[in-house]
Design an enzyme around this catalytic site. Structure first.
Site, PDB file in Angstrom:
ATOM      1  N   TRP A 102       4.265  -3.672   3.913  1.00 60.27           N
ATOM      2  CA  TRP A 102       4.614  -2.842   2.756  1.00 60.27           C
ATOM      3  C   TRP A 102       6.078  -2.444   2.804  1.00 60.27           C
ATOM      4  O   TRP A 102       6.772  -2.477   1.785  1.00 60.27           O
ATOM      5  CB  TRP A 102       3.709  -1.617   2.653  1.00 60.27           C
ATOM      6  CG  TRP A 102       2.290  -1.992   2.368  1.00 60.27           C
ATOM      7  CD1 TRP A 102       1.212  -1.763   3.173  1.00 60.27           C
ATOM      8  CD2 TRP A 102       1.773  -2.687   1.215  1.00 60.27           C
ATOM      9  NE1 TRP A 102       0.065  -2.275   2.580  1.00 60.27           N
ATOM     10  CE2 TRP A 102       0.384  -2.839   1.387  1.00 60.27           C
ATOM     11  CE3 TRP A 102       2.364  -3.202   0.052  1.00 60.27           C
ATOM     12  CZ2 TRP A 102      -0.431  -3.479   0.449  1.00 60.27           C
ATOM     13  CZ3 TRP A 102       1.556  -3.830  -0.888  1.00 60.27           C
ATOM     14  CH2 TRP A 102       0.174  -3.963  -0.683  1.00 60.27           C
ATOM     15  N   ASP A 172       6.536   6.269   1.360  1.00 64.40           N
ATOM     16  CA  ASP A 172       5.354   5.630   0.791  1.00 64.40           C
ATOM     17  C   ASP A 172       4.173   6.145   1.621  1.00 64.40           C
ATOM     18  O   ASP A 172       4.034   5.808   2.793  1.00 64.40           O
ATOM     19  CB  ASP A 172       5.490   4.105   0.924  1.00 64.40           C
ATOM     20  CG  ASP A 172       4.238   3.358   0.453  1.00 64.40           C
ATOM     21  OD1 ASP A 172       3.251   4.020   0.055  1.00 64.40           O
ATOM     22  OD2 ASP A 172       4.256   2.115   0.493  1.00 64.40           O
ATOM     23  N   LYS A 196      -6.476   4.762  -2.329  1.00 70.12           N
ATOM     24  CA  LYS A 196      -6.949   4.907  -0.950  1.00 70.12           C
ATOM     25  C   LYS A 196      -7.502   6.308  -0.695  1.00 70.12           C
ATOM     26  O   LYS A 196      -8.623   6.449  -0.257  1.00 70.12           O
ATOM     27  CB  LYS A 196      -5.840   4.558   0.037  1.00 70.12           C
ATOM     28  CG  LYS A 196      -5.683   3.040   0.209  1.00 70.12           C
ATOM     29  CD  LYS A 196      -4.322   2.536  -0.126  1.00 70.12           C
ATOM     30  CE  LYS A 196      -4.292   1.002  -0.147  1.00 70.12           C
ATOM     31  NZ  LYS A 196      -2.950   0.506  -0.403  1.00 70.12           N
TER      32      LYS A 196
HETATM   33  C1  PLP Z   1      -1.951  -0.307  -0.761  1.00 64.95           C
HETATM   34  C2  PLP Z   1      -0.542  -0.004  -0.430  1.00 64.95           C
HETATM   35  C3  PLP Z   1       0.513  -0.305  -1.310  1.00 64.95           C
HETATM   36  C4  PLP Z   1       0.309  -1.066  -2.592  1.00 64.95           C
HETATM   37  O1  PLP Z   1      -0.182  -0.281  -3.580  1.00 64.95           O
HETATM   38  P1  PLP Z   1      -0.409  -0.827  -5.072  1.00 64.95           P
HETATM   39  O2  PLP Z   1      -0.874   0.401  -5.757  1.00 64.95           O
HETATM   40  O3  PLP Z   1      -1.431  -1.920  -4.978  1.00 64.95           O
HETATM   41  O4  PLP Z   1       0.880  -1.336  -5.583  1.00 64.95           O
HETATM   42  C5  PLP Z   1       1.801   0.058  -0.959  1.00 64.95           C
HETATM   43  N1  PLP Z   1       2.037   0.695   0.196  1.00 64.95           N
HETATM   44  C6  PLP Z   1       1.052   0.987   1.081  1.00 64.95           C
HETATM   45  C7  PLP Z   1       1.382   1.683   2.354  1.00 64.95           C
HETATM   46  C8  PLP Z   1      -0.266   0.650   0.790  1.00 64.95           C
HETATM   47  O5  PLP Z   1      -1.242   0.932   1.659  1.00 64.95           O
END
Ligand code: PLP
Length: 360
Positions: A102, A172, A196
């Site tokens: 990511w 993030d 999540k």
């Molecule tokens: C799942 C995830 C993403 C991607 O998220 P989307 O909403 O599918 O774009 C980005 N960063 C992390 C750490 C993730 O776990």
């Protein structure tokens, strides 16, 4: 409850049963309106209440004051990868800590807008640890420092934060948001795809301090400018109303279950069950990351052979435990223990895995 499985999916993932039931009970007639909130106008009093109270819940739970804007955006966390540098990498360079796929994707997007400095990386060691805070190096005039607090695929998590001084810290937090207490005022910006820990996919939570917001570049497309969404309280265009509504229910569930402290306590107990099992049989369950970087949310491990891994996933599924397959880029097993997974679920899975080991 009819046929509910123990859902260890990495995302979209399990939601609290109470939240689903509440949404079900309000689905056909939201508070006497004779329609669902999905069918209501985003300019209605009902939706306005949802919007406002979700923002308030975020600030209350995270201990943030009014200097933080709360936004509900679309395009997933992945769209933040380009929106951040588009708005804030206007001169000089931006610094990124590279702790897995990511982060790597975020870095790739940032390079489209300006210079990027990789402030630290564990790539050479297959991302099996989080770099030491003292080893994160960046200029004091960097536009910002970006970190990924939990690495969903590799199974690592930051357990302390870099001191960035005047440089804005951006995180993030897609896969560990609202899972533990933290001094959130150290961040200038936090973002997370909801799927999540906060609700369904389709809505991205963005929390941004006003001083960072004001530094945003002018002249960008309206929808790609953070100021648009902050000033209009995420009502410039039609927001993902049902997603925000579900996020509100999830945040209320967190509040009613002890807030972030309550989440932290139960999440600690859950991850302990699984890591204790791994540590007591290291010849059979092989953890893939260094102990002090272990994630509480996504536990990654290997078994002695790929055949055994496949067998465990198949047998687990028949026993009612789903979503245990590691990410396709790494293989193995991944146990995702987001907020909505119960302690009972983690305990039952640990017992199942122990039984599997004894038989094999
Ligand atoms: C799942 C995830 C993403 C991607 O998220 P989307 O909403 O599918 O774009 C980005 N960063 C992390 C750490 C993730 O776990």
């Amino acid at each position: 409850m009819a046929n509910r499985v123990y859902n260890f999916n990495p995302g979209p993932s399990t939601l609290p049963l109470e939240v689903l039931q509440k949404a079900q009970s309000e689905l056909l007639d939201y508070r006497g309106t004779g329609m669902s909130i999905m069918e209501s106008s985003h300019r209605s009093a009902e939706y306005d209440e949802v919007n406002e109270s979700t923002m308030t819940l975020v600030r209350d739970l995270f201990g943030l004051d009014d200097s933080y804007h709360v936004m509900f955006l679309t395009g997933g966390a992945s769209s933040q990868f380009y929106m951040i540098p588009m708005n804030f990498l206007t001169k000089g360079e931006a610094a990124y800590v590279d702790t897995g796929s990511w982060s790597t994707k975020a870095i790739k997007e940032a390079k489209l807008f300006g210079d990027v400095k990789v402030a630290a990386s564990s790539k050479e060691d297959d991302y099996k640890y989080i770099p030491k805070m003292d080893d994160i190096k960046f200029g004091t005039d960097s536009a910002y420092l970006h970190i990924t607090t939990n690495n969903t695929i590799k199974g690592t998590q930051f357990h302390s934060l870099p001191d960035t001084g005047k440089v804005p810290l951006i995180a993030d937090m897609s896969s560990d948001i609202a899972s533990r207490r933290m001094d959130f005022s150290r961040f200038s910006m936090i973002y997370a795809g909801a799927q999540k820990n906060l609700g369904p996919s389709g809505v991205t939570l963005v929390i941004m301090r006003d001083d960072l917001l004001q530094q945003g570049k002018d002249g960008l497309p309206t929808m790609l400018t953070y100021k648009t969404h902050a000033e209009k309280k995420s009502l410039y265009n039609t927001p993902p109303t049902f997603g925000v509504y579900l996020m509100k229910l999830v945040l209320e569930w967190i509040r009613d279950n002890g807030g972030l402290g309550g989440m932290e306590k139960i999440n600690a107990a859950k991850k302990d069950r699984i890591y204790e099992l791994i540590d007591s049989h290291p010849d059979f369950f092989r953890g893939t990351v260094e102990k002090d970087s272990r994630s509480w949310m996504n536990i990654t491990l290997r078994l002695p052979s790929e055949e055994l891994e496949k067998q465990l996933i198949t047998e687990a599924k028949s026993a009612g435990f789903i979503g245990l397959k590691g990410h396709r880029s790494v293989g193995g097993i991944r146990v995702s223990l987001y907020n909505a997974m119960t302690l009972e679920g983690a305990e039952k899975l640990a017992a199942f895995m122990e039984d599997f080991r004894k038989k094999n």
